[in-house]
Design a protein around this motif. Structure first.
Motif, short mmCIF file in Angstrom:
data_model
loop_
_atom_site.label_atom_id
_atom_site.label_comp_id
_atom_site.label_asym_id
_atom_site.label_seq_id
_atom_site.Cartn_x
_atom_site.Cartn_y
_atom_site.Cartn_z
N ALA A 110 -7.09 -1.56 12.44
CA ALA A 110 -7.90 -1.77 13.64
C ALA A 110 -8.35 -3.22 13.75
O ALA A 110 -8.26 -3.84 14.82
CB ALA A 110 -9.10 -0.83 13.63
N THR A 163 -4.38 0.66 5.38
CA THR A 163 -5.78 1.11 5.57
C THR A 163 -6.14 1.04 7.05
O THR A 163 -5.77 0.10 7.74
CB THR A 163 -6.78 0.23 4.80
N GLN A 164 -6.90 2.04 7.52
CA GLN A 164 -7.16 2.13 8.95
C GLN A 164 -8.07 1.01 9.43
O GLN A 164 -7.87 0.48 10.52
CB GLN A 164 -7.74 3.49 9.30
N ALA A 165 -9.07 0.63 8.63
CA ALA A 165 -9.99 -0.41 9.07
C ALA A 165 -9.24 -1.72 9.26
O ALA A 165 -9.47 -2.47 10.21
CB ALA A 165 -11.12 -0.58 8.06
N THR A 166 -8.31 -2.00 8.36
CA THR A 166 -7.51 -3.22 8.49
C THR A 166 -6.61 -3.14 9.70
O THR A 166 -6.46 -4.12 10.44
CB THR A 166 -6.67 -3.44 7.22
N HIS A 202 -2.71 8.38 10.86
CA HIS A 202 -4.12 7.99 10.84
C HIS A 202 -4.29 6.51 11.18
O HIS A 202 -5.27 6.11 11.80
CB HIS A 202 -4.79 8.34 9.50
N THR A 229 -1.82 -3.15 5.19
CA THR A 229 -2.05 -2.61 3.84
C THR A 229 -2.35 -1.12 3.83
O THR A 229 -3.04 -0.63 2.94
CB THR A 229 -3.21 -3.33 3.12
N GLY A 281 0.82 -1.21 0.00
CA GLY A 281 0.00 0.00 0.00
C GLY A 281 0.86 1.26 0.00
O GLY A 281 2.07 1.22 -0.17
#
Lengths: 426, 291, 310
Positions: A105, A100-103, A127, A98, A55
């Motif tokens: 978390a 990404t924040q959702a990943t 972030h 990757t 990413g």
């Protein structure tokens, strides 16, 4: 009949996929109940972390991985951490979030609740850290991070979060201090005109805030003629640079990621621009930039970083630099230094607590005050800053001979630096 | 005044790049009525191909144009024969072609990540930072070359489409595929060739872009959207219209900095896209963009 | 509505509601919560993309608007969570109407392209608009320790409501009208199907539900930032969910969402370098061989005629 079958299929898929996604874990009560120390059988201390290995942040994610791994290897070579009279080895479970924040978390959730790690080390990028630290806080797991410098992360009153990156406002503040010294020595006019251009990220916002704060505190010394943000991965900075040219600035400060630095500087040079003082925030001395732009086009650029290998002349810092060089065959940069120190801080806290109890380790972290490879030589997590470490930045300036000596703070400086940029009068 | 001149020069040079990026998209839509969402992926592939040839074999990017474009043409032709051909034509196929080609783009992106990592790459030649002084402004040599490339492509495309048999066949198929079959034009073959040509143009644009900026596997998404704006603005059936539309887009983006915060100028293209679609779907110069 | 058709889904909902009492795995629990969110949002997307046939590549715009409005209201006014979600949904629905009403005139791929433009423009504008979104720093909600666990049941309710709405929307005369519009909008208005009002209604509902999902997301993660909320990748995920499960079917996108969420977690943990390509290849295969995705496969397997138009 059809809906009936569909419903059953739905349930089956959900359950099957869930079984698939989570590895078999022993039955444990949910939530963040503080775990007692494991049986004294020399079992490894399990520490979890995610990093952006793919990413948009993967370049630096890879560097952080090096730092973490170095720390783990070093301590395991010594036998591990002394806990209650025993030496326990440390084990790192590293996953890829990757970028990404959702990943970030979700994986933190998995590490804590499924893989049953004892403690967490942070990911890289503000972030991601901000999102991931929520999970640690909710589960009462000590979370030591060296990847997020934004002050917002530490303004939430979290008890379980400890940050090793000094605030980004101090990054630009350090540059401004050096600029101020040049102004005092009459190398640049007073008042000096500043054009600040920043990437629109949490990092960029804080950078710009640091510049604004400094100029407000030094009334009459600085006029901010231009203050604009730009989108990451911009391709064409022609219009923006045209505006910079028009602002008549003496000092041009930019906060950018490496690709934008390269693209912008290339267009900057091609447009024939030149400023008395120029900086790209934390960027500037990268070899990749010198290769991409040509060494003659990165001269006299200032950069302000959390750590620099030139600090490694003695003691802890030298040990770290030597060890890194031996392991990876090159000099460490601030990424590896900070991540190494992050892991080391956690290890020291566990040792200090003498236990794997999460509450005890948390207290040990909160009251930690140790020698460190970081500038200033000390590391602690003061409550006044929300448990974010505060220490001076190191400012370096690219010289024509290809080196980038430290020019600020005076105690660590190996060169006074050059201002105004002599190339500009040509 | 000097600033206006700087901005104008900037806009013209940028327009060259935008025009080159848009040709391939417009050609494929005009003839096949398919929106090539893989356009961004091919731009990225072209950039990486050029970079790879340069960094591994020292091939100058402008020389690499020929092999890369040819390879991309072959790839596009194959893509059509293997994948796109199976889609139903007409309205029903519209959404499906979007999704199919988008899927191909995802695969290409992943391939790039695996082969080259997500790190940003740059192409640096001996003349990367050279500039020609002109009336107080400096013109980057690379941008001039890219602009020249755009002009040459425009000319070649125009000649191809108007003076050659192939070009006339392409235009005929664009207008009425059924009648073409009646007069013996091999429609499927024309489709395949056009798709290949459109893909080749995308790769060409990507390669030219690589000489100007840093890029990574995510390269191409913004460029795709800007290409949409140009195609929709310029309408179809008009290569010159595309060029003019590119100029308009570039000018709006560049001069927007005089009235908007710099950060928002990157949104200008998208707003323009939506406005043009809603207000003037026929574009400014060409045939109606909506069937 | 017959009891016979109502019973199985009701049983499923009840079973899912009781499931957490049977296992103690918090990670799986949270994962299923995310799956519920995926289901609700994919179904909302499908109302526009599947029922009306207007595939949107920019639905993250409504997701983000809903999320940030809800978060701001909770932070600034201390509004209770669910009310904030509803407020966020309302504004998101209105925003959808704002850009959607003029754009719905465009058919097929041109609407989709316009939605990409809307999505990106919204992202850029909202990243700039500090007041609503906190700019690139994002917004942090106060962390409540037990909330995430409880959100499971809220998520279940949200998914159930979305599923019920999908069913109602399709099986009612409204649904029939939508099918007519999807096939041929001019012919539909010729026979008196009030197309513009209907399209606006679907647009609003789709946007509003998406906005509520955004609010849920904000409460779940306690931190949101514009790059993530409005991202193009997020918009694409709903397209993928729909395609995998079956665009235009009633429950297909729900299935697609579950598979997408869970598969993605699995892939990211085990093969992070491949997951983009995997979904891309899956999309290609679905389009080439079974445009109705899993639902199509299931219909084929049970040898039912495929009545839905692709």
């Amino acid at each position: 009949m059809r809906t009936c079958k569909l419903s059953l299929l739905f349930c089956a898929v959900v359950l099957a996929a869930c079984k698939q996604s989570s590895p078999q874990a022993p039955e444990q009560p949910p939530g963040g109940a503080p775990a007692a120390a494991p049986a004294a059988t020399g079992e490894a201390i399990s520490i979890g972390a995610t990093l952006p290995l793919t990413g948009s942040e993967s370049r630096i994610g890879g560097f952080y991985k090096e730092g973490y791994e170095l720390a783990f290897e070093e301590w395991n070579k010594k036998g591990g951490i002394s806990v209650g009279g025993q030496k326990l080895p440390v084990k790192l479970t590293l996953l890829d979030d990757t970028s990404t924040q959702a990943t970030a978390a979700s994986l933190a959730d998995r590490l804590i609740n499924s893989d049953k790690v004892q403690f967490l080390l942070g990911t890289y990028a503000s972030h991601l850290v901000e999102a991931q630290s929520v999970v640690a806080e909710q589960n009462h797991v000590p979370y030591v991070q060296g990847g997020g410098g934004a002050v917002e992360i530490h303004k939430r009153g979290f008890k379980w979060l400890f940050g090793l990156l000094a605030p980004v406002q101090l990054l630009s503040g350090a540059i401004m201090e050096w600029v101020d010294a040049q102004q005092a020595a009459r190398k640049i006019p007073r008042p000096a005109k500043i054009a600040v251009v920043w990437e629109n990220t949490a990092h960029g916002k804080d950078f710009r805030a640091g510049v604004k704060d400094f100029s407000e505190q030094h009334k009459g010394g600085y006029w901010i003629m231009m203050d604009e943000s730009f989108e990451l991965n911009g391709k064409d900075f022609g219009a923006l640079l045209g505006k910079v040219k028009n602002s008549g600035a003496d000092v041009f400060l930019v906060d950018a990621h490496l690709p934008d630095y390269i693209t912008m500087q290339r267009q900057y040079v091609t447009l024939g621009l030149c400023h008395k003082i120029q900086s790209y925030g934390a960027r500037g001395s990268e070899k990749q930039a010198a290769d991409a732009l040509g060494p003659e086009h990165v001269r006299y650029i200032l950069s302000s970083v959390w750590w620099n290998a030139q600090l490694g002349t003695a003691g802890l810092t030298k040990d770290f630099a030597d060890e890194f060089k031996a392991r990876y065959g090159r000099s460490p940069e601030w990424y590896q230094a900070v991540s190494y120190e992050t892991a080391r801080a956690l290890f020291l806290a566990i040792e200090k607590a003498g236990s794997l109890d999460r509450d005890k380790v948390r207290e040990a972290l909160a009251s930690l005050n140790v020698d460190s490879i970081l500038p200033g030589g000390k590391l602690s997590f003061p409550a006044s800053s929300g448990q974010q470490a505060i220490y001076p930045f190191v400012v370096q300036q690219n010289q024509p001979d290809g080196t980038s000596p430290i020019v600020w703070p005076k105690e660590s400086a190996t060169s006074a630096g050059v201002a105004p940029n002599p190339d500009c009068s040509k | 005044m000097a600033q206006a001149l700087d901005l104008a020069v900037s806009a013209v040079l940028l327009a060259g790049l935008y025009a080159t990026m848009a040709y391939g998209l417009g050609l494929i839509y005009g003839v096949l009525r398919i929106v090539n969402l893989n356009h961004g992926g091919m731009i990225m592939a072209g950039a990486y191909a050029g970079w790879w040839l340069h960094s591994s074999y020292g091939v100058d990017p402008y020389l690499a144009l020929v092999p890369v474009t040819l390879a991309a043409f072959a790839a596009g032709w194959l893509m059509y024969r293997l994948l796109v051909r199976r889609l139903p034509r007409g309205a029903a196929g519209g959404v499906q072609s979007l999704l199919l080609l988008f899927g191909v783009w995802l695969v290409l992106r992943n391939a790039a990540y695996l082969l080259f990592t997500g790190n940003d790459q740059t192409v640096r030649t001996s003349y990367s930072t050279h500039a020609l002084p002109l009336m107080g402004a400096f013109l980057s040599v690379n941008r001039l070359l890219v602009f020249a490339g755009a002009l040459v492509t425009l000319l070649v495309l125009h000649i191809l489409l108007t003076r050659t048999y192939l070009g006339k066949a392409i235009r005929a198929v664009a207008q009425n595929p059924d009648s073409c079959t009646l007069v013996g034009i091999p429609v499927e073959r024309i489709y395949a060739l056009t798709f290949g040509l459109g893909t080749a143009l995308a790769a060409l644009a990507g390669l030219l872009g690589a000489t100007l900026f840093s890029f990574n596997p995510g390269f191409g998404s913004t460029e795709l959207l800007k290409s949409f704006v140009v195609v929709v603005l310029g309408g179809l059936g008009s290569v010159a219209g595309t060029a003019l539309a590119a100029l308009i887009l570039a000018a709006v983006e560049v001069f927007a900095i005089l009235v908007l915060p710099a950060y928002l100028t990157s949104a200008v293209g998208f707003v323009l896209l939506v406005l043009v679609l809603v207000l003037r779907p026929g574009g400014l110069f060409g045939q109606r963009v909506l069937a | 509505m017959k009891l016979k058709t109502l019973l199985p889904p009701a049983l499923v909902v009840a079973a899912l509601a009781l499931l957490p009492l049977l296992h103690r795995d918090v990670y799986v629990h949270n994962l299923i919560t995310l799956a519920f969110l995926g289901v609700a949002s994919a179904l909302a997307w499908n109302w526009l993309g599947g029922y009306l046939g207007q595939v949107s590549f920019g639905h993250a715009a409504m997701f983000g608007v809903g999320g940030f409005v809800a978060a701001r209201l909770e932070i600034a006014l201390g509004m209770p969570m669910v009310i904030a979600w509803l407020a966020g949904g309302l504004l998101a629905g209105l925003y959808a109407l704002l850009w959607g009403h003029p754009t719905l005139r465009l058919r097929g791929p041109y609407f989709s392209i316009a939605t990409i433009g809307v999505g990106e423009a919204t992202r850029l504008f909202c990243t700039w608009w500090d007041w609503l979104t906190g700019g690139s720093s994002g917004l942090s909600l106060p962390v409540e320790p037990e909330l995430k666990y409880r959100l499971y049941w809220y998520g279940l309710a949200l998914a159930a409501v979305a599923l019920a709405a999908s069913w109602l929307l399709r099986r009612s005369s409204l649904g029939l009208s939508l099918l007519a519009i999807k096939s041929d909008v001019d012919a539909a208005s010729d026979v008196g199907v009030g197309s513009v009002r209907l399209q606006d209604l679907v647009l609003f509902l789709s946007g509003a539900m998406m906005g509520i999902c955004g609010g849920f997301y904000a409460s779940y993660f306690s931190y949101i930032e514009p790059g993530d909320m409005f991202g193009f990748d997020r918009s694409i995920s709903w397209v993928l969910m729909g395609a995998i499960g079956g665009i235009g079917t009633i429950a297909g996108p729900a299935l697609g969402a579950v598979i997408f969420v869970l598969l993605r977690q699995y892939l990211i943990a085990s093969y992070p370098q491949l997951y983009l390509g995997f979904f891309g290849a899956l999309l290609v295969l679905v389009i080439l061989f079974e445009p109705l995705g899993l639902t199509g496969l299931w219909l084929r397997a049970t040898r039912r005629p495929i009545l839905e138009e692709p």
